[in-house]
Motif scaffolding. Structure first.
Motif, PDB file in Angstrom:
ATOM      1  N   LEU A  76      15.608   1.489  -1.442  1.00  0.00           N
ATOM      2  CA  LEU A  76      14.907   2.766  -1.290  1.00  0.00           C
ATOM      3  C   LEU A  76      13.398   2.577  -1.320  1.00  0.00           C
ATOM      4  N   ILE A  77      12.926   1.702  -2.167  1.00  0.00           N
ATOM      5  CA  ILE A  77      11.483   1.450  -2.263  1.00  0.00           C
ATOM      6  C   ILE A  77      10.965   0.791  -0.989  1.00  0.00           C
ATOM      7  N   VAL A  78      11.782  -0.046  -0.350  1.00  0.00           N
ATOM      8  CA  VAL A  78      11.379  -0.640   0.926  1.00  0.00           C
ATOM      9  C   VAL A  78      11.180   0.448   1.977  1.00  0.00           C
ATOM     10  N   VAL A  79      12.100   1.398   2.024  1.00  0.00           N
ATOM     11  CA  VAL A  79      11.967   2.518   2.962  1.00  0.00           C
ATOM     12  C   VAL A  79      10.702   3.320   2.652  1.00  0.00           C
ATOM     13  N   PHE A  80      10.471   3.594   1.369  1.00  0.00           N
ATOM     14  CA  PHE A  80       9.278   4.333   0.945  1.00  0.00           C
ATOM     15  C   PHE A  80       8.005   3.573   1.308  1.00  0.00           C
ATOM     16  N   GLY A  81       7.981   2.279   1.013  1.00  0.00           N
ATOM     17  CA  GLY A  81       6.805   1.475   1.317  1.00  0.00           C
ATOM     18  C   GLY A  81       6.541   1.366   2.808  1.00  0.00           C
ATOM     19  N   SER A  82       7.614   1.255   3.598  1.00  0.00           N
ATOM     20  CA  SER A  82       7.448   1.175   5.053  1.00  0.00           C
ATOM     21  C   SER A  82       6.847   2.461   5.600  1.00  0.00           C
ATOM     22  N   PHE A  83       7.281   3.584   5.061  1.00  0.00           N
ATOM     23  CA  PHE A  83       6.702   4.871   5.474  1.00  0.00           C
ATOM     24  C   PHE A  83       5.215   4.935   5.137  1.00  0.00           C
ATOM     25  N   LEU A  84       4.845   4.458   3.953  1.00  0.00           N
ATOM     26  CA  LEU A  84       3.440   4.481   3.547  1.00  0.00           C
ATOM     27  C   LEU A  84       2.578   3.600   4.450  1.00  0.00           C
TER      28      LEU A  84
ATOM     29  N   GLU B 199      -3.722  -1.285  -1.077  1.00  0.00           N
ATOM     30  CA  GLU B 199      -3.959  -2.225  -2.169  1.00  0.00           C
ATOM     31  C   GLU B 199      -4.120  -1.464  -3.482  1.00  0.00           C
ATOM     32  N   SER B 200      -3.622  -2.059  -4.543  1.00  0.00           N
ATOM     33  CA  SER B 200      -3.822  -1.482  -5.870  1.00  0.00           C
ATOM     34  C   SER B 200      -5.133  -1.993  -6.448  1.00  0.00           C
ATOM     35  N   SER B 201      -5.577  -1.377  -7.518  1.00  0.00           N
ATOM     36  CA  SER B 201      -6.775  -1.854  -8.193  1.00  0.00           C
ATOM     37  C   SER B 201      -6.462  -3.159  -8.927  1.00  0.00           C
ATOM     38  N   LEU B 202      -7.508  -3.873  -9.283  1.00  0.00           N
ATOM     39  CA  LEU B 202      -7.351  -5.190  -9.902  1.00  0.00           C
ATOM     40  C   LEU B 202      -7.175  -5.078 -11.407  1.00  0.00           C
TER      41      LEU B 202
ATOM     42  N   ARG C  48      -0.400  -5.761  -2.861  1.00  0.00           N
ATOM     43  CA  ARG C  48      -0.812  -5.583  -1.466  1.00  0.00           C
ATOM     44  C   ARG C  48       0.400  -5.148  -0.647  1.00  0.00           C
ATOM     45  N   LEU C  49       0.281  -4.011   0.009  1.00  0.00           N
ATOM     46  CA  LEU C  49       1.329  -3.519   0.888  1.00  0.00           C
ATOM     47  C   LEU C  49       0.829  -3.558   2.326  1.00  0.00           C
ATOM     48  N   ASP C  50       1.451  -4.377   3.134  1.00  0.00           N
ATOM     49  CA  ASP C  50       1.173  -4.418   4.560  1.00  0.00           C
ATOM     50  C   ASP C  50       2.474  -4.734   5.283  1.00  0.00           C
ATOM     51  N   SER C  51       2.412  -4.904   6.588  1.00  0.00           N
ATOM     52  CA  SER C  51       3.633  -5.134   7.351  1.00  0.00           C
ATOM     53  C   SER C  51       4.326  -6.430   6.938  1.00  0.00           C
ATOM     54  N   LEU C  52       3.558  -7.467   6.639  1.00  0.00           N
ATOM     55  CA  LEU C  52       4.147  -8.745   6.249  1.00  0.00           C
ATOM     56  C   LEU C  52       4.889  -8.637   4.921  1.00  0.00           C
ATOM     57  N   SER C  53       4.241  -8.032   3.924  1.00  0.00           N
ATOM     58  CA  SER C  53       4.889  -7.915   2.614  1.00  0.00           C
ATOM     59  C   SER C  53       6.118  -7.008   2.677  1.00  0.00           C
ATOM     60  N   LEU C  54       6.083  -5.962   3.538  1.00  0.00           N
ATOM     61  CA  LEU C  54       7.232  -5.055   3.638  1.00  0.00           C
ATOM     62  C   LEU C  54       8.395  -5.705   4.373  1.00  0.00           C
TER      63      LEU C  54
ATOM     64  N   VAL D 136      10.453 -13.509  -6.726  1.00  0.00           N
ATOM     65  CA  VAL D 136      10.212 -13.614  -5.285  1.00  0.00           C
ATOM     66  C   VAL D 136       9.579 -12.324  -4.763  1.00  0.00           C
ATOM     67  N   GLN D 137      10.020 -11.185  -5.251  1.00  0.00           N
ATOM     68  CA  GLN D 137       9.420  -9.914  -4.836  1.00  0.00           C
ATOM     69  C   GLN D 137       7.955  -9.839  -5.238  1.00  0.00           C
ATOM     70  N   LEU D 138       7.634 -10.297  -6.438  1.00  0.00           N
ATOM     71  CA  LEU D 138       6.230 -10.323  -6.860  1.00  0.00           C
ATOM     72  C   LEU D 138       5.397 -11.224  -5.957  1.00  0.00           C
ATOM     73  N   LEU D 139       5.983 -12.330  -5.515  1.00  0.00           N
ATOM     74  CA  LEU D 139       5.258 -13.258  -4.649  1.00  0.00           C
ATOM     75  C   LEU D 139       4.858 -12.585  -3.339  1.00  0.00           C
ATOM     76  N   VAL D 140       5.791 -11.883  -2.719  1.00  0.00           N
ATOM     77  CA  VAL D 140       5.488 -11.289  -1.411  1.00  0.00           C
ATOM     78  C   VAL D 140       4.605 -10.050  -1.538  1.00  0.00           C
ATOM     79  N   LEU D 141       4.523  -9.448  -2.729  1.00  0.00           N
ATOM     80  CA  LEU D 141       3.686  -8.267  -2.942  1.00  0.00           C
ATOM     81  C   LEU D 141       2.294  -8.623  -3.453  1.00  0.00           C
ATOM     82  N   SER D 142       2.020  -9.890  -3.680  1.00  0.00           N
ATOM     83  CA  SER D 142       0.748 -10.298  -4.283  1.00  0.00           C
ATOM     84  C   SER D 142      -0.423  -9.955  -3.364  1.00  0.00           C
ATOM     85  N   GLY D 143      -1.449  -9.354  -3.960  1.00  0.00           N
ATOM     86  CA  GLY D 143      -2.668  -9.052  -3.225  1.00  0.00           C
ATOM     87  C   GLY D 143      -3.856  -9.835  -3.712  1.00  0.00           C
ATOM     88  N   ASN D 144      -3.630 -10.688  -4.703  1.00  0.00           N
ATOM     89  CA  ASN D 144      -4.705 -11.476  -5.292  1.00  0.00           C
ATOM     90  C   ASN D 144      -4.169 -12.877  -5.580  1.00  0.00           C
TER      91      ASN D 144
END
Length: 535
Positions: free
Chosen positions: A48-56, A64-67, A78-84, A125-133
């Protein structure tokens, strides 16, 4: 709603898996109903979160979230097409593997502990693909290795699994050191750990293949880390020996965790694009590994060992494509291989039963040189026709044509196999339809992946002379192997061929050489040394 809050909502996906891992401490035994329920809820929430994130991302683009850190380095999402795309792949694989594990380990005295360790691995693994820093990137990179190690040694009474896990542990620490050196150089160059700031600076200040010495070294260390993570030759032996772990671990390892290497290169594509030596290293070693593993795969008698060599070869091909700079094709291959390999491992037992039940023996047929030439011609004609229809420019998209040439070899094998049998119009039509479908799928899905990734990866560019020459030699090697495979029935009974097959089946003993190189046996207890598969 702020971008910071939206990105943190997506962080719930790994957090639910972390909660499952923590809960398993209190219910580690047989048939843990609460842990099983929580695991299934985590997989559904992840989807469900993947669907939500893809919509965003579709509505807002990069988010991007704050640091959470200091001096520009720390934890951020970091949410972008690659991470989603990666998060969606992990969510689907996690859903299937968790559901399979509930039945596969039913009645096991440590089922609760296994489900918890499995959840912790998925979360890392999910944290790895969502990393923005780069701070979170490094932490999650290390966590993937540690969580995997806990799964590999899940059955301490199996010495073979322990030996393979220890080899993997050594290589993982070397890979961690390489990533640490790379991010230290990047931080020193840009003064920040934010990935977007670094990528923007590279696009504005450095042209393709014309980076600074710091970028060259950073890219080289990143390539080394990816090579060590993805079991590339000659460090692949641990992956072939790790089959004594539970089947869900094999599925998660081969379909997910090995992909961390190619993902790291795709995520840091702009760093790689500004370098010169690192792409050549990936091209050479990835291509040679793909060639070596694909040949060894054909000679294996154990289905799981064959799948292990298959994973080594696929990872090599992915890194080779990254070295060519065709990141959309590498991403497409990464995702497709993950689903294929997860299905292959989870259904390996059923496949063996089906083969035994069929009791059908394949009849070996000799193919004439004329039919071989005709098969290659038809495959080449089909590919050139599709490339022309798609409007591919050889001057600007030569690497894409190189990848397509590998497909031509597979199609030529398909056509020659059809020609080898007695003439059957229906068989030829089926071969033609299958070949057209494969070619159409490649061009369509590659274009779709390119569209989805957008500006997250650099555009394909004309490679340098060295890259072209290396690509040509690798392509020649693949061509010779395919030709030998087609003509193999003519000399398969000769003693020289059978002797060579034995060496190929053992991977040319590269694993034994590597074990001596790192002196792995000195890290084993006397009992483990006696049970080592190389002793």
């Amino acid at each position: 709603m702020s971008e910071n809050l939206l990105s943190l909502i997506v962080l719930l996906s790994p957090l639910v898996f972390v909660a499952t891992a923590v809960a398993s401490w209190f219910q580690p035994g047989c048939r843990p109903k609460n842990i099983i329920t929580l695991s299934k809820v985590a997989t559904l929430m992840s989807l469900l979160i993947v669907v939500f994130g893809s919509f965003l991302v579709g509505r807002r683009g990069l988010i991007e979230s704050s640091l959470l850190g200091m001096e520009g380095i720390g934890l951020s999402i970091r949410l972008d097409s690659l991470s989603l795309i990666m998060l969606g792949m992990i969510a689907l694989l996690g859903f299937v593997i968790v559901k399979f594990s509930c039945n596969y380990l039913d009645g096991d005295p440590k089922q609760g502990a296994f489900m918890g360790k499995l959840a912790a691995t998925i979360a890392s693994v999910q944290l790895l693909v969502l990393s923005g820093n780069i701070g979170l990137l490094f932490i999650s990179w290390v966590l993937t290795s540690i969580s995997l190690h806990r799964l590999l040694v899940f059955y301490p009474e199996r010495p073979g699994a322990q030996i393979a896990a220890k080899k993997k542990f050594i290589l993982a620490r070397l890979g961690d050191a390489a990533v640490l050196l790379a991010i230290a150089l990047l931080y020193n160059t840009f003064g920040t750990g934010n990935l977007e700031i670094m990528f923007t600076a590279i696009k504005n200040e450095f042209s393709s293949g014309n980076g600074s010495m710091a970028l060259e070294l950073s890219a080289l260390f990143l390539a080394l880390a990816a090579i060590l993570k993805s079991a590339q030759f000659p460090t692949h032996g641990w992956l072939i020996e790790v089959m004594e772990t539970p089947t869900p671990v094999s599925a998660l390892l081969h379909a997910g965790l090995l992909n961390a290497g190619p993902f790291l290169i795709i995520r840091m594509a702009y760093v790689m694009d500004a370098a010169t030596v690192a792409p050549i290293l990936l091209l050479v070693l990835g291509g040679l590994t793909a060639l070596f593993a694909s040949v060894a795969y054909l000679t294996q008698t154990s289905i799981k060992t064959a799948l292990g060599y298959s994973s080594v070869g696929h990872m090599g091909f992915s890194l080779m494509v990254c070295g060519l700079g065709v990141y959309p094709a590498a991403m497409l291959h990464l995702v497709s291989h993950s689903f294929y390999k997860a299905h292959a491992f989870l259904s390996s037992g059923s496949a063996i039963d089906l083969v035994r039940a069929a009791k059908v023996m394949d009849v070996t047929r000799i193919v004439s040189p004329l039919k071989v030439a005709l098969g290659i011609f038809l495959a080449l004609l089909l590919y050139v026709g599709f490339a022309w229809l798609w409007g591919i420019d050889p001057q600007n998209e030569l690497p894409l044509l190189f990848i397509g040439a590998v497909i031509v070899m597979g199609l030529s094998r398909l056509f020659t196999a059809a020609f080898a049998r007695k003439w059957d119009a229906r068989l030829m039509i089926r071969a033609g339809i299958l070949a057209i479908t494969v070619t159409l799928a490649f061009f369509t899905l590659e274009a779709g992946t390119d569209f989805l990734l957008g500006i997250q990866v650099p555009d394909i560019r004309m490679p340098g002379l060295v890259n072209i020459l290396v690509s040509g030699f690798i392509l020649l090697g693949f061509s010779l192997v395919v030709l030998v495979q087609i003509l193999a029935p003519q000399f398969s009974n000769k003693p020289q061929y059978q002797s060579l097959a034995v060496h190929v089946r053992n991977g040319f003993y590269a694993n034994a050489w590597f074990e001596r190189l790192i002196r792995a046996t000195q890290l084993l207890s006397p009992g483990e040394r006696q049970t080592s598969p190389l002793r």
